[in-house]
Design a protein around this motif. Structure first.
Motif, short mmCIF file in Angstrom:
data_model
loop_
_atom_site.label_atom_id
_atom_site.label_comp_id
_atom_site.label_asym_id
_atom_site.label_seq_id
_atom_site.Cartn_x
_atom_site.Cartn_y
_atom_site.Cartn_z
N LYS A 12 1.11 -1.03 0.12
CA LYS A 12 0.07 -0.09 -0.16
C LYS A 12 1.30 1.23 0.08
O LYS A 12 0.42 1.81 -1.38
CB LYS A 12 -0.96 -0.20 1.57
N ALA A 13 1.57 0.99 0.95
CA ALA A 13 2.82 2.51 1.15
C ALA A 13 3.59 2.57 -0.33
O ALA A 13 3.42 3.65 -1.11
CB ALA A 13 4.21 2.26 2.09
N ILE A 14 3.83 2.08 -0.77
CA ILE A 14 4.18 2.09 -2.31
C ILE A 14 3.99 2.00 -3.68
O ILE A 14 3.49 3.41 -3.72
CB ILE A 14 5.07 0.45 -3.06
N LEU A 15 2.96 1.32 -2.99
CA LEU A 15 1.16 2.20 -3.92
C LEU A 15 0.52 3.97 -3.95
O LEU A 15 1.08 4.71 -5.00
CB LEU A 15 0.06 1.11 -4.30
N GLU A 16 0.48 4.40 -2.80
CA GLU A 16 0.37 5.70 -1.98
C GLU A 16 2.12 6.21 -3.02
O GLU A 16 1.28 6.97 -3.86
CB GLU A 16 -0.12 5.46 -1.25
N ALA A 17 3.05 5.91 -2.48
CA ALA A 17 3.95 6.88 -2.99
C ALA A 17 4.18 6.85 -4.32
O ALA A 17 4.22 7.62 -5.35
CB ALA A 17 5.38 6.20 -2.22
N ALA A 18 3.85 5.39 -5.26
CA ALA A 18 3.53 5.71 -6.48
C ALA A 18 3.43 6.67 -7.17
O ALA A 18 3.24 7.71 -8.67
CB ALA A 18 3.54 4.35 -7.66
N ASP A 19 1.62 6.90 -6.66
CA ASP A 19 0.77 7.92 -6.85
C ASP A 19 1.28 9.27 -6.59
O ASP A 19 1.11 10.17 -7.70
CB ASP A 19 -0.53 6.94 -6.16
N LYS A 20 2.01 9.88 -5.87
CA LYS A 20 2.37 10.62 -5.46
C LYS A 20 3.14 11.20 -6.26
O LYS A 20 2.74 12.24 -7.15
CB LYS A 20 3.18 11.09 -3.62
#
Lengths: 207, 207
Positions: A12-20
DNA sequence: TTTTAGTTTAACAAAATAGTTAAATAAATT
DNA sequence: AATTTATTTAACTATTTTGTTAAACTAAAA
């Protein structure tokens, strides 16, 4: 089965970061190192979870495209009358964009970069973008005939609605300068804008 | 002195190519190889004329920003009445954007990437973006008091005008799909749009 | 406690890209 | 014709970035 044993908070953290990072910089300017740092991990772990930059980007981009077009189809397809639909579209679009101000510039920049991808995505989702306009056009022409609104080209009207809802978020940095305000001030202006734009459109449609 | 001896057609060709590639791809995705190919030369000669990618980009970007904002200041600063100014702005913006459809997405993407550069550019040009709005606001409030137009927030009105003129060019690939048309068809729609949008705005401002 | 999944470290390989250089060649200028 | 300038070629360097790997380590699960 093996993957879901522990909590998936890192994924989740990775996907959030990637999104940002992707939504702020776009694909070409985004660095895997930026995403890793933003997620509080290292590059090796990024590739452990997602094989490549392209893979990650595709996931994010698909989500964002869906979000960008979310609601619009349902609203236009609903049983509302035209005025209600216009109110709903403006309310819905501006609400989403206040929560995700980077959404339009990101999606539109990447679509301009690669229009092909859009089409594939739309086909895969079974959505026919031109059906949106057709449905909308029928209702507009109907209301014109009934003299509920003045004569107007339906596609031009739809462009007007979407333009006024979306453009300010694309021009945000310029508008912040012109309006001499900051992020919170900009948000206030956009909230006021819901009512202002709705009134503006309805006024422009009066017979 | 030495440089101007021969014709400078290569320099022009390079700048044109750089403009094409940068405005279509943005700084991050643009490749020096692309620019060289587009100009019909090789990479070595690019660096012979312009030292670096950044140097070339700065030249192009400054030109494009000027073009993007060109005219608007003069029109708003002119002695026209409000209706004439609205007509002039729409006519001017859409005409420019038909000739340079990639202009807004390019400028706005790069400005979103680096808002700082905008401010420096505006200061260097002696332009105070917020003065634009101030001047416009005075005239709008004046017309409201005289009951020439209905009450409306001037900044929201200015946003509406700019949005409807500019946004369709940013969303061009999407609109081409929705309208089921090609580049020439899109241009026809945009030409019609001049009158449509002007009428729409004036109608929305009636008391 | 042993095992397993998650994570870090650090070094590395591979590819893409920007930028440089020297030499050869073409073309215009004198 | 001689000279200067423009351009190409091709090799090369430097840097950035993506992606891989093995080994060590951590912490949770069995």
């Amino acid at each position: 089965m093996v993957k879901e044993k522990r909590d998936n908070q890192t994924e989740k953290a990775i996907l959030e970061a990637a999104d940002k990072v992707f939504t702020r910089k776009g694909f070409a300017a985004a660095r895997m190192e930026d995403i890793a740092k933003e997620a509080g991990i290292n590059r090796a772990l990024l590739h452990y979870y997602f094989r490549s930059k392209e893979k990650m980007f595709d996931l994010i981009f698909d989500q964002r495209v869906r979000e960008f077009f979310s609601g619009l189809g349902e609203i236009i397809g609903s049983e509302k009358n035209l005025e209600e639909k216009i109110r709903a579209i403006i309310e819905h679009e501006i609400t989403i964009l206040i929560a995700h101000p980077y959404l339009p510039i990101f999606v539109l920049q990447e679509v301009n970069q690669n229009p092909q991808r859009m089409l594939e995505h739309a086909q895969k989702a079974g959505a026919h973008p031109s059906m949106l306009l057709k449905k909308f056009s029928v209702q507009v022409k109907d209301d014109i005939k009934k003299q509920i609104i003045r004569p107007i080209d339906p596609s031009q009207l739809l462009m007007n609605i979407m333009s006024m809802a979306i453009y300010p978020f694309i021009a945000k940095p310029i508008l912040k300068t012109i309006l001499e305000t900051d992020d919170t001030g900009f948000e206030v202006v956009m909230k006021r804008r819901k009512k202002e734009v709705t009134e503006f459109i309805l006024q422009a449609l009066k017979v």
